[in-house]
Design an enzyme around this catalytic site. Structure first.
Site, PDB file in Angstrom:
ATOM      1  N   ASP A 118       0.788  -1.242   0.000  1.00  0.00           N
ATOM      2  CA  ASP A 118       0.000   0.000   0.000  1.00  0.00           C
ATOM      3  C   ASP A 118       0.822   1.296   0.000  1.00  0.00           C
ATOM      4  O   ASP A 118       0.493   2.234   0.729  1.00  0.00           O
ATOM      5  CB  ASP A 118      -0.963   0.013   1.200  1.00  0.00           C
ATOM      6  CG  ASP A 118      -1.981  -1.128   1.174  1.00  0.00           C
ATOM      7  OD1 ASP A 118      -1.952  -1.924   0.228  1.00  0.00           O
ATOM      8  OD2 ASP A 118      -2.799  -1.216   2.102  1.00  0.00           O
ATOM      9  N   LYS A 165      -6.964  -5.017  -3.057  1.00  0.00           N
ATOM     10  CA  LYS A 165      -7.718  -5.557  -1.919  1.00  0.00           C
ATOM     11  C   LYS A 165      -8.613  -4.476  -1.356  1.00  0.00           C
ATOM     12  O   LYS A 165      -8.359  -3.284  -1.556  1.00  0.00           O
ATOM     13  CB  LYS A 165      -6.751  -6.082  -0.854  1.00  0.00           C
ATOM     14  CG  LYS A 165      -5.839  -4.997  -0.323  1.00  0.00           C
ATOM     15  CD  LYS A 165      -4.829  -5.543   0.643  1.00  0.00           C
ATOM     16  CE  LYS A 165      -3.970  -4.431   1.202  1.00  0.00           C
ATOM     17  NZ  LYS A 165      -4.708  -3.406   1.952  1.00  0.00           N
ATOM     18  N   CYS A 193      -1.907  -2.876   7.639  1.00  0.00           N
ATOM     19  CA  CYS A 193      -1.839  -3.795   6.501  1.00  0.00           C
ATOM     20  C   CYS A 193      -0.556  -4.625   6.453  1.00  0.00           C
ATOM     21  O   CYS A 193      -0.594  -5.796   6.063  1.00  0.00           O
ATOM     22  CB  CYS A 193      -2.079  -3.030   5.206  1.00  0.00           C
ATOM     23  SG  CYS A 193      -3.803  -2.481   5.085  1.00  0.00           S
TER      24      CYS A 193
END
Ligand code: VGL
Ligand code: ZN
Length: 202
Positions: A9, A107, A152
């Site tokens: 990310d 995701k 994450c």
């Protein structure tokens, strides 16, 4: 061992001026680029939410960002709107060498379930498909870097260790949100799961 670098990310919304800024998120980009050269495979994850996603505080009346709510799959932190599919904020950091990626795995696209982990949605059972990709390529070791260390990266690393991968998290190439002790809890959880926390400088 065949090793994949997993970059979690590293997107504009998590960097300076973004919707959900992770402090100093920008500062890891050059180090992440340098690590790409050493890996047998490079995989990027991309947080990728539809507008009105259930993890957004704006989708819940009377709630504000960072409130905690109970979802059918368990507790969920509510976030500012971020990484909306196709938006500027969902793009990778402009200096990240995203062209080096073999695979980009998205995701958080399920409107009803958040997905911190690169392997399973937050219900902890719905797979993203990443496990199968890694296994069919013969990848057995993972080096993880990116944002945010306590969300994450943490969930991805713990899931990977549970699945039997050899997992190293390069803490010097991660940055954390640190919400109510989430960073310390994440470090403990990763260590308990058998994740190796590494810091290297220079
Ligand atoms: C993340 C909060 C919400 C992360 C993603 O990348 O750590 N955190 N969505
Ligand atoms: Zn998100």
């Amino acid at each position: 061992m065949t090793t994949a670098l997993i970059v979690i990310d590293l997107q504009k919304d998590f960097c300076l001026g973004g919707a959900l800024t992770v402090p100093e998120g920008d500062t890891i980009v050059q180090g992440v680029n340098a690590l790409m050269a050493e890996a047998d495979a490079v995989i990027l994850t991309q947080d990728w939410h539809p507008a009105g996603h259930s993890s957004f505080a704006s989708s819940h009346e009377g709630k504000v960002p960072y409130d905690l709510i109970d979802m059918p799959y368990g507790p969920q932190v509510l976030w500012p709107d971020h990484c909306i599919q196709g938006s500027l904020g969902a793009q990778f950091h402009p200096e990240l060498q995203a062209d080096r990626a073999d695979l980009i795995i998205r995701k958080g696209y399920n409107p009803a379930i958040d997905s911190y982990s690169a392997f399973f949605e937050n219900d902890q059972v719905t797979p993203t498909g990443l496990e199968g990709y890694l296994r069919t390529r013969g990848i057995d070791a993972l080096v993880m870097v990116g944002l945010a260390l306590d969300f994450c990266v943490n969930f991805s690393a713990v899931d990977a260790a549970k699945l039997g991968f050899d997992v190293e998290v390069r803490e010097d190439l991660c940055r954390a949100i640190d919400l109510d002790g989430s960073l310390a809890a994440a470090r403990d959880g990763m260590t308990a799961a058998g994740v190796q926390l590494e810091t290297r400088h220079g």
